[in-house]
Design an enzyme around this catalytic site. Structure first.
Site, PDB file in Angstrom:
ATOM      1  N   GLU A 254       0.248  -4.177   8.018  1.00  0.00           N
ATOM      2  CA  GLU A 254       1.478  -3.448   7.721  1.00  0.00           C
ATOM      3  C   GLU A 254       1.217  -1.974   8.007  1.00  0.00           C
ATOM      4  OE1 GLU A 254       2.878  -4.279   3.763  1.00  0.00           O
ATOM      5  OE2 GLU A 254       3.451  -6.340   4.273  1.00  0.00           O
TER       6      GLU A 254
ATOM      7  N   GLU B  45       7.086   4.173  -3.336  1.00  0.00           N
ATOM      8  CA  GLU B  45       5.627   4.319  -3.348  1.00  0.00           C
ATOM      9  C   GLU B  45       5.157   5.109  -4.554  1.00  0.00           C
ATOM     10  OE1 GLU B  45       4.946   2.445  -0.982  1.00  0.00           O
ATOM     11  OE2 GLU B  45       6.439   2.962   0.515  1.00  0.00           O
TER      12      GLU B  45
END
Ligand SMILES: Cc1ncc(COP(=O)(O)O)c(C=O)c1O
Lengths: 450, 280
Positions: B45, B56
């Site tokens: 990824e 995040e």
């Protein structure tokens, strides 16, 4: 349409049919998918989706359907704790100066000193009805944080506020107020340390704590149902203003002016007028130091999202954004912390696109001048955000087409009072050598009011 | 649908590492991703940095800032993919605004077309729930790319069904609530999530908080078809950057870490291996 709207051609004053008028509602928005034309939506991490569904359900039941008397309690608390209704005051010297009737919708007189309490109180109360145990919020100018901290203290809920480091430094009085009301204040260091970073940080907190925490978002931004719900809580401004106009002037105003950061003051001030085609609606954005953009530096020296932004997806909604050609969000700028945001409410973006609302800009200097004008001539020290709306009044009233733009009667929302801004005003007034201002040099030399 | 991703999950559990492309520089980042490939990555990824990475945690947020400061843009990202020499299939992880803005007309199609051109196999878009995903799903179908969704511990009901309709490649099972970030423990929310997805016919890769080979082993032993590891690897990049470590040294440490994780995952799939009880 009410009788009055049907017969009001925008030039003739029609006497109010009061009974009908108090029933008046702004036009209904599509709620099913949370979209306003192309704008809106729910672009959030998966972990937040259940919280949004739960919130949507609560919004429908408690806010829209008044289940368990939620709206009754909200209105009662707005009155008793919040100090509503706020006056619609004729500003005599401004009226004389600009040769038309200028009315001030005095949201600065709401408890806490800004319109932000309308929404904060609504959401904290809703969180209580939903059985949540903890409140988080972001704040730019600190006004929303202050309002949330006050509402949380009032309703006995623990509260944490995220605030960009830059804003912590330029809005210290509000940081103190939040702490004194018992809220935790968490400075955010990312980026330029303003509202955009604070929102991202609050969303992060929320995605770990959704099960017991409600995020009181501070404007008509974010994923559905926030834009519609915050608008509903803020629409008390235009609900009152419209009734007050009909009662005090005997007609609708010709124009309504409101400053727009995220757009909650704007949507609140406009909502009940949107169906009144004769009323011109102006969203006054922060022109900052320039409308030009330095794309390489990733900086927009303004916060004029509606006027200069482009369509994109940020903080949960499709809306207008200050972004570079790649889609990276730019840092915005305004002398007023509360307008310093790279996005704007999706409904406002839609109303602009459908030509119902006109976006205009006022730069930092003009806003500061307007700040001093209102302070010395009317005895009202406005928030720097609010000063932008008065900057536009001043500019538009000086134009050849002033009668067309503003009409004979103008309502300006005084979205908040300027106590929080005094340090910034002293510093910036000195720096720019503004002539219209009283002599503040002695304070500036002493380092503001520190 | 990407056959290469299918193949990556076909024999044994998949090790799926994440790095932000361009962190801390374009050149170093190329070496880091290639080190993960050598260390046994089955799918990689690659993060295309967005300025507001709301899903995040601090580790990846800082990686994204470093990469942006290093000049990473969507077009540079595509060049990066072309410059990489790796065997593992690549998935692009990014936020919807970048996908939406790419090219002349707004909408996801130009981005997906360009992604297909450079050989990407799919997308993970953390701020795009299944409800908003139709245009991207259509473009992915047109160009044969996978659209991977993240299932959170809180995802249920209709919402889960909609995701099931849209997902392809693999499903990203979020091990616990919150943002990304390496943790000491592995949540037992994972087991509950895996159970809910038991009859889905795509592989289930678990991520969020996996840090060691031992975590990887336990996650696979409890039924995952793969493990996704981001922050624990980004931490190595960050450390190397802060200590001015030579790129080759950081790359070597990444390769070692990758091997530890891949081997942990492999051990977890060995039926002889009794799963360890969760440490309190
Ligand atoms: C006094 C005042 N007016 C206006 C604003 C702008 O926000 P909004 O556009 O959501 O009303 C703020 C924001 O903090 C504010 O404090």
């Amino acid at each position: 349409m009410t009788e009055l709207e049907a017969s009001d051609d925008g030039t003739e004053r029609t006497p109010a049919g009061r009974e009908n008028e108090t029933e008046h509602e702004g036009d209904d928005r599509p709620l099913e998918d949370g979209s306003f034309g192309r704008f809106g939506g729910q672009y959030v991490p998966e972990a937040l989706m259940p919280a949004l569904e739960e919130l949507e359900d609560a919004y429908r039941r408690y806010v829209l359907a008044n289940e368990d008397g939620f709206m009754d309690e909200f209105r009662q608390r707005l009155r008793d704790f919040g100090g509503r209704p706020t006056p619609l005051q004729r500003a005599d010297r401004l009226s004389e100066r600009y040769d038309r009737d200028v009315y001030l919708k005095r949201e600065d007189l709401v408890h806490g000193g800004a319109h932000k309490l309308n929404n904060a109180l609504g959401q904290v109360l809703l969180a209580k009805y939903m059985g949540k145990e903890r409140i988080i919020a972001e704040t730019g100018a600190g006004q929303h944080g202050t309002a949330t901290a006050m509402a949380a203290a009032h309703l006995d809920m623990p509260c944490e506020i995220y605030m960009g480091r830059t804003d912590v430094n330029r809005q210290r009085p509000n940081v103190f107020r939040m702490r004194i009301n018992g809220a935790e204040v968490n400075p955010v260091d990312a980026g330029r340390g303003t509202l955009k970073e604070a929102i991202s940080e609050t969303m992060r907190d929320w995605s770990q704590t959704v099960e017991n925490t409600h995020y009181v978002i501070g404007s008509v931004v974010g994923p559905h149902p926030f834009p519609a719900m915050v608008r509903d809580f803020q629409s008390v401004i235009s609900e009152e203003a419209r009734d007050q106009c009909l009662e005090q002037i005997g007609s609708l105003p010709d124009s309504v002016l409101a400053c727009a950061g995220g757009g909650s003051n704007t949507m609140g001030a406009f909502h009940h007028f949107t169906a009144d085609e004769s009323v011109s609606l102006y969203a006054v954005e922060a022109g900052g130091s320039s409308l030009e953009v330095d794309e390489d530096a990733g900086v927009a020296p303004n916060s004029a999202t509606l006027s200069t932004g482009t369509e994109g997806v940020l903080h949960g909604a499709r809306t207008h954004l200050l972004q570079d050609s790649h889609g990276q969000i730019m840092e915005s700028h305004s002398v007023s912390a509360g307008l310093d945001y790279a996005g704007v409410g999706p409904e406002l973006a839609h109303l602009v696109e459908s030509d119902r609302v006109t976006p205009v800009t006022v730069d930092d200097d003009a806003a500061l001048e307007a700040f001093h004008r209102l302070s010395t001539e009317e005895g009202i020290i406005p928030a720097l955000e609010t000063a932008h709306a008065f900057g536009f009044l001043h500019e538009a009233a000086g134009r050849d087409d002033a009668d067309e733009v503003l009409g004979d009667s103008v309502v300006v929302t005084v979205s908040g009072r300027g106590d929080k801004d005094l340090e910034t005003v002293i510093e910036e007034t000195e720096k720019r050598g503004l002539e219209a201002a009283p002599d503040l040099s002695v304070f500036a030399k002493e380092g503001g009011l520190r | 649908m990407s056959e290469r991703i299918d193949a990556a999950f076909a024999d044994g559990p998949a090790f799926v590492p994440y790095l932000a492309a361009g962190d801390p520089t374009y050149e170093a980042s190329l070496e880091y991703v290639e080190a993960l490939d050598r260390g046994g990555a089955d799918v990689i990824e690659l993060g295309l940095p967005f300025s507001e990475p709301i899903a995040e945690g601090p580790t990846i947020q800082e990686a994204v800032i470093r990469a942006l400061e290093g000049g990473m843009t969507p077009e540079r990202f595509f060049e990066f993919v072309e410059d990489l020499e790796v065997e593992a299939p690549l998935v692009c992880m990014t936020y919807y605004n970048l996908i939406y803005q790419f090219g002349e007309e707004r909408g996801p199609r130009p981005f997906v077309e360009r992604a297909a051109e450079v050989g990407l196999e799919g997308f993970v878009v953390p701020d795009l729930p299944a409800e908003e995903a139709d245009p991207l799903r259509d473009a992915c179908d047109e160009f044969g790319l996978d659209l991977i969704f993240i299932v959170a511990p809180t995802t249920r009901g209709e919402h889960l069904d909609r995701m099931r309709e849209h997902v392809s490649g693999y499903v990203y099972v979020q091990a616990r609530l919150g943002t990304t970030g390496a943790r000491e423990d592995v949540s037992d929310q994972t087991n509950a999530s895996l159970e809910r997805l038991a009859d889905w016919d795509v592989p289930k890769a678990v991520g969020f908080g996996i840090k060691t080979g031992e975590h990887a082993e336990r996650i696979v032993a409890s039924g995952a078809d793969g493990i996704i590891v981001g922050s624990a690897l980004v931490d190595i990049v960050a450390e190397g950057h802060e200590n001015d470590e030579p790129t080759a040294e950081t790359a070597a440490r990444l390769e070692t870490k990758a091997r530890e994780l891949a081997e942990g995952a492999a051990r977890g799939a060995n039926p002889e291996n009794v799963p360890q009880p969760e440490q309190p």
